[in-house]
Write an enzyme that holds these catalytic residues in place. Structure first.
Site, PDB file in Angstrom:
ATOM      1  N   ASP A   1      -3.650  25.803 -11.223  1.00  0.00           N
ATOM      2  CA  ASP A   1      -2.856  25.792  -9.749  1.00  0.00           C
ATOM      3  C   ASP A   1      -1.510  25.963  -9.771  1.00  0.00           C
ATOM      4  OD1 ASP A   1      -5.459  25.449  -9.432  1.00  0.00           O
ATOM      5  OD2 ASP A   1      -5.274  23.558  -8.180  1.00  0.00           O
TER       6      ASP A   1
ATOM      7  N   SER B   1     -13.075  17.897 -10.135  1.00  0.00           N
ATOM      8  CA  SER B   1     -11.643  18.033 -10.419  1.00  0.00           C
ATOM      9  C   SER B   1     -11.352  16.446 -10.955  1.00  0.00           C
ATOM     10  CB  SER B   1     -10.802  18.064  -9.470  1.00  0.00           C
ATOM     11  OG  SER B   1     -10.862  17.144  -8.487  1.00  0.00           O
TER      12      SER B   1
ATOM     13  N   ASP C   1      -2.962  13.253  -1.458  1.00  0.00           N
ATOM     14  CA  ASP C   1      -1.665  13.212  -2.127  1.00  0.00           C
ATOM     15  C   ASP C   1      -0.627  14.016  -1.513  1.00  0.00           C
ATOM     16  OD1 ASP C   1      -2.559  11.843  -4.398  1.00  0.00           O
ATOM     17  OD2 ASP C   1      -3.540  13.938  -5.660  1.00  0.00           O
TER      18      ASP C   1
ATOM     19  N   ARG D   1       1.697   8.380  -7.490  1.00  0.00           N
ATOM     20  CA  ARG D   1       2.409   9.462  -6.668  1.00  0.00           C
ATOM     21  C   ARG D   1       3.905   9.224  -6.171  1.00  0.00           C
ATOM     22  NH1 ARG D   1      -0.848  12.019  -9.218  1.00  0.00           N
ATOM     23  NH2 ARG D   1      -2.625  13.236  -8.426  1.00  0.00           N
TER      24      ARG D   1
END
Length: 409
Positions: free
Chosen positions: A18, A182, A127, A98
């Site tokens: 990605d 994922s 996110d 994050r």
């Protein structure tokens, strides 16, 4: 509407499919210079390939940083002082990483003269909110480019086709399908979602789990663990002084061996949907149990109650991305002040997925008074006759209501 010209953007870059596609897409779509930032927060992956791939794509400024100590010291430990748990179960392993990444993105943007930052979070997840709220709180005028909200590469097949057409190397697992879900990993946990896990009634295969063994494969003998606390943070494990990151890594290893810390839940995302996630948080699960045990003998009853009242709100702040908000900072100050007396040792026994607290002591700060708590003769330390008036006063409103309405109920 005409896009404002972007000359340089800092990309949160993992080196995976990605973000490698995003890197090239940014160069093509915006005609800008891309600076890459790769953080080591304990994901247990080799980071050299990310540096190499970025260089192959023409990136001149490449930042690869070991942030494990900062992650645990300045983010994980403060969160665990609050005993934060989202929706009664989730220990916030992805959520708490994050704000650190957002902080470094902004710092690198300032240091390199970049006018934008970019990330690989999708438009459906939490996110994107966490990255961007953090960035705006620290750099109000920063431009944020979120490719998943702009491009049409909305499938794995399209991403692979784009990679092939632009000569972007893709590892064999990604090309042949890879994992059926994922993953996101850091020193606090591993999360699994998407793919086969999108069916909340699907039981994940045992091979999915990476940090923990199943209970039937855990040792047949319990292991005793002693943790030493100073102002609410663990400073030693089994008498050995350790840095914050090494504390968590040690507890992950021990907890994983004893099948501690698996979770399978359906949670409510901030963007509005329900999502099924599986998590492994062995060290964090031990930390939460031990911290509450340490607080049980060192904190006043009403302080514990107040912290418990505030905890769900604090957890939502972390989950929803408000780490740098004034309300989280204010609440953190209150929590940190409460931790001044949280000093001492907690002893735990780990066995086949269970954690049992077997002892706790605080020679300097314990509020537990055995002279008062004893069921034996307390030599007058506690006058049991006082309980009569205490109970009658607390029962007064109940008695009044019962006399008035008792016959009607």
């Amino acid at each position: 509407m005409k896009q404002k010209k972007t000359s340089k953007v800092v990309l949160a870059y993992s080196g995976g499919l990605d973000t490698s596609v995003i890197l090239k897409w940014l160069q093509d779509r915006y005609g800008c210079e891309v600076v890459t930032f790769t953080a080591d927060i304990g994901q247990r992956e080799e980071l050299a390939p990310a540096r190499r791939k970025a260089r192959q794509l023409g990136v001149k400024q490449i930042f690869v940083e070991d942030l494990r100590e900062e992650f645990v010291r300045d983010f994980v430990f403060p969160m665990f002082r609050a005993n934060a748990v989202y929706e009664g179960e989730y220990l916030l392993g992805t959520s708490i990483a994050r704000p650190l990444i957002a902080k470094r993105l902004v710092e690198i943007a300032r240091a390199t003269g970049a006018d934008a930052i970019s990330h690989g979070a999708t438009g459906k997840g939490n996110d994107q909110v966490r990255f961007e709220l953090g960035a705006y709180a620290l750099m109000p005028d920063v431009r944020i480019i979120a490719p998943w909200r702009e491009w049409d590469l909305l499938s794995r097949e399209k991403l692979l086709a784009y990679a092939d057409s632009h000569g972007i190397a893709v590892d064999f697992k990604k090309r042949t399908g890879g994992a059926p879900y994922s993953m996101d990993a850091n020193l606090l946990h591993i999360s699994y979602e998407g793919g086969m896990l999108e069916d909340p009634d699907f039981e994940p295969e045992e091979s999915m789990w990476r940090m923990t063994v199943p209970p039937h494969k855990a040792p047949n003998r319990a292991e005793t663990l002693e943790l030493e606390y100073r102002c609410g943070d663990i400073v030693a494990v089994n008498g050995r002084k350790l840095t914050p990151a090494k504390v968590l890594a040690t507890l992950n290893r021990i907890g994983g061996k004893h099948a501690i810390g698996r979770l399978d839940m359906v949670e409510n995302r901030y963007v509005g949907m329900k999502s099924r996630g599986c998590y492994e948080t062995p060290g964090g699960t031990i930390m939460l149990r031990a911290h509450r045990a340490m607080e049980s003998i060192t904190l006043d009853r009403e302080v514990v109650a107040l912290k418990d009242d505030l905890m769900p709100r604090y957890a939502r702040m972390v989950y929803n991305g408000y780490w740098f908000s004034p309300e989280r900072r204010l609440l953190q100050s209150l929590i940190d002040i409460s931790q001044t007396p949280v000093n001492g040792q907690v002893r735990l026994k780990l066995y086949k997925g269970t954690i049992v607290v077997t002892g706790r002591k605080s020679p300097r700060d314990s509020l537990f008074d055995p002279r008062i708590a004893t069921f034996d003769d307390d030599a007058g330390a506690y006058n049991q006759a006082d309980a009569d008036g205490f109970i009658r006063l607390n029962a007064l409103r109940l008695r009044i209501a019962a006399k008035l309405h008792g016959r009607e109920r």
